[in-house]
Design an enzyme around this catalytic site. Sequence first.
Site, PDB file in Angstrom:
ATOM      1  N   ARG A  20      80.351  54.822  31.412  1.00  0.00           N
ATOM      2  CA  ARG A  20      79.263  54.720  30.433  1.00  0.00           C
ATOM      3  C   ARG A  20      78.897  53.232  30.392  1.00  0.00           C
ATOM      4  NH1 ARG A  20      79.968  57.639  24.569  1.00  0.00           N
ATOM      5  NH2 ARG A  20      80.776  55.596  24.015  1.00  0.00           N
TER       6      ARG A  20
ATOM      7  N   CYS B 218      68.510  80.879   8.376  1.00  0.00           N
ATOM      8  CA  CYS B 218      67.097  80.482   8.297  1.00  0.00           C
ATOM      9  C   CYS B 218      67.004  78.963   8.147  1.00  0.00           C
ATOM     10  CB  CYS B 218      66.415  81.146   7.106  1.00  0.00           C
ATOM     11  SG  CYS B 218      66.604  82.932   7.064  1.00  0.00           S
TER      12      CYS B 218
ATOM     13  N   TYR C  41      65.752  87.182   9.797  1.00  0.00           N
ATOM     14  CA  TYR C  41      64.873  87.199  10.968  1.00  0.00           C
ATOM     15  C   TYR C  41      65.459  88.028  12.109  1.00  0.00           C
ATOM     16  CZ  TYR C  41      62.102  83.416   8.948  1.00  0.00           C
ATOM     17  OH  TYR C  41      61.294  82.664   8.148  1.00  0.00           O
TER      18      TYR C  41
ATOM     19  N   ASP D 203      66.018  77.101   5.603  1.00  0.00           N
ATOM     20  CA  ASP D 203      66.464  76.564   4.314  1.00  0.00           C
ATOM     21  C   ASP D 203      67.379  77.520   3.549  1.00  0.00           C
ATOM     22  OD1 ASP D 203      64.420  74.433   4.646  1.00  0.00           O
ATOM     23  OD2 ASP D 203      63.083  76.145   4.393  1.00  0.00           O
TER      24      ASP D 203
ATOM     25  N   ARG E  26      89.216  50.758  16.938  1.00  0.00           N
ATOM     26  CA  ARG E  26      87.913  51.211  16.441  1.00  0.00           C
ATOM     27  C   ARG E  26      88.057  52.661  16.004  1.00  0.00           C
ATOM     28  NH1 ARG E  26      86.657  49.429  21.537  1.00  0.00           N
ATOM     29  NH2 ARG E  26      86.308  51.602  22.088  1.00  0.00           N
TER      30      ARG E  26
ATOM     31  N   HIS F  83      86.233  51.498  26.274  1.00  0.00           N
ATOM     32  CA  HIS F  83      86.278  52.764  25.530  1.00  0.00           C
ATOM     33  C   HIS F  83      86.995  53.802  26.371  1.00  0.00           C
ATOM     34  CE1 HIS F  83      85.229  55.503  22.414  1.00  0.00           C
ATOM     35  NE2 HIS F  83      84.342  56.184  23.102  1.00  0.00           N
TER      36      HIS F  83
ATOM     37  N   LYS G 243      78.831  54.439  12.599  1.00  0.00           N
ATOM     38  CA  LYS G 243      77.548  54.774  13.218  1.00  0.00           C
ATOM     39  C   LYS G 243      77.136  56.186  12.790  1.00  0.00           C
ATOM     40  CE  LYS G 243      79.739  55.985  17.615  1.00  0.00           C
ATOM     41  NZ  LYS G 243      79.360  56.358  18.942  1.00  0.00           N
TER      42      LYS G 243
END
Length: 370
Positions: free
Chosen positions: A133, A302, A256, A304, A217, A162, A36
């Site tokens: 859950r 930042c 920044y 990027d 799992r 689980h 997942k």
Amino acid sequence: MAQFRNTWIDIRLDHITSNLNLIRNASEKAIFAVIKANAYGHGDVEVARHLEKLNVSYLCVSSLDEAVHLRKHGIETPVIILGYCETEHLHIAGENKITCIIPSKEWLLNALSSYTSLQNLVFHIKIDSGMNRVGIKNIEEYKEVLQLAKNHQLNLEGVCTHLSSSNMSDQILTDKQLETFKKFLESSDSGFRWIHVANSDAAVTVSKQDGVSNAVRCGISMYGYSTFNQELQPVLSLHCGINQIKKLYPGDKVSYSATYTASKEETIAIIPIGYADGLDRKLQGFHFSIKGHPCEVIGRVCMDLIIIRVPVDTKLTDVVEIIGYHRNAADMAKHLDTIPYEILTSLSPRITRRYWQNNDLIKSINERFD
Ligand SMILES: Cc1ncc(COP(=O)(O)O)c(C=O)c1O
């Protein structure tokens, strides 16, 4: 394949193979491979293609979206949605041969009232054995679900639960959950083909002697991280090149809000990766590596770009290791007070993934272009 930005992730598929062998040996159970969240950032389609060769019994995803995505890319191995599938979309699951979880009697009644036939679907019942859950918490409700399934001739292939605390060194909560789960199983004789309980950590601790399950799992251990097994090998590494190298002089401020001020002459490199790639803004103070030399992240991360302090002889052609041999995702997680799962699943799909089998580059994928 296209890659125009000097930032990339390397995925060692052969490490998935060796990690799975270790998990198989430790648990002695069939493998339900958890892919997942884009295979924890590793790229679900390529990881699934590799796992198909390793004879895993199931691929586990969190949603119908993720499941259909795999089928659209030709993945044929059984796929199960561990999370919640809205009953209004169950026909899509049927058409794509996707196994769904029955999380409650209410959900099943809803499904039965919406469809004249659910016979083409495969189901596993989810028991809530203590995590509170998704799942059935009450034995009476469980029995009613079994009866409904029998009455409507549903294909009830499995049952699962689980564990909340398999990473803890004392197994008190895990033992309690196992005890609860066994009470559900003992309450009726249903002859499930699959009974699955353990995640990665439990697979190497309690799974072998839990006495009931026949599959594990595993997610994070397949990708090389575990609380207990130190032999696993991380599968993913993250690298980038250098855009610019410059000097700082005493009093120069960086990035920044000017949170870093040079106290002496320093060499810095500006590198093409940032928080939009999934790196946390709190990485200031953490170290990346260039040829094994620790290079501190200085100033704010930042969107990027990131600025690091580098050795004076650093060249524009050098490679920066962000996650890898010198500091892995667990080291980064420690700095950020989180877990490797969050580090890995946060890595943006905008970063090119390169897939390696032993020392051969077999594929390079950037979702924007491929
Ligand atoms: C229901 C379920 N099973 C198994 C797993 C895999 O856990 P791990 O990555 O610890 O092996 C997860 C992960 O979140 C999960 O939600």
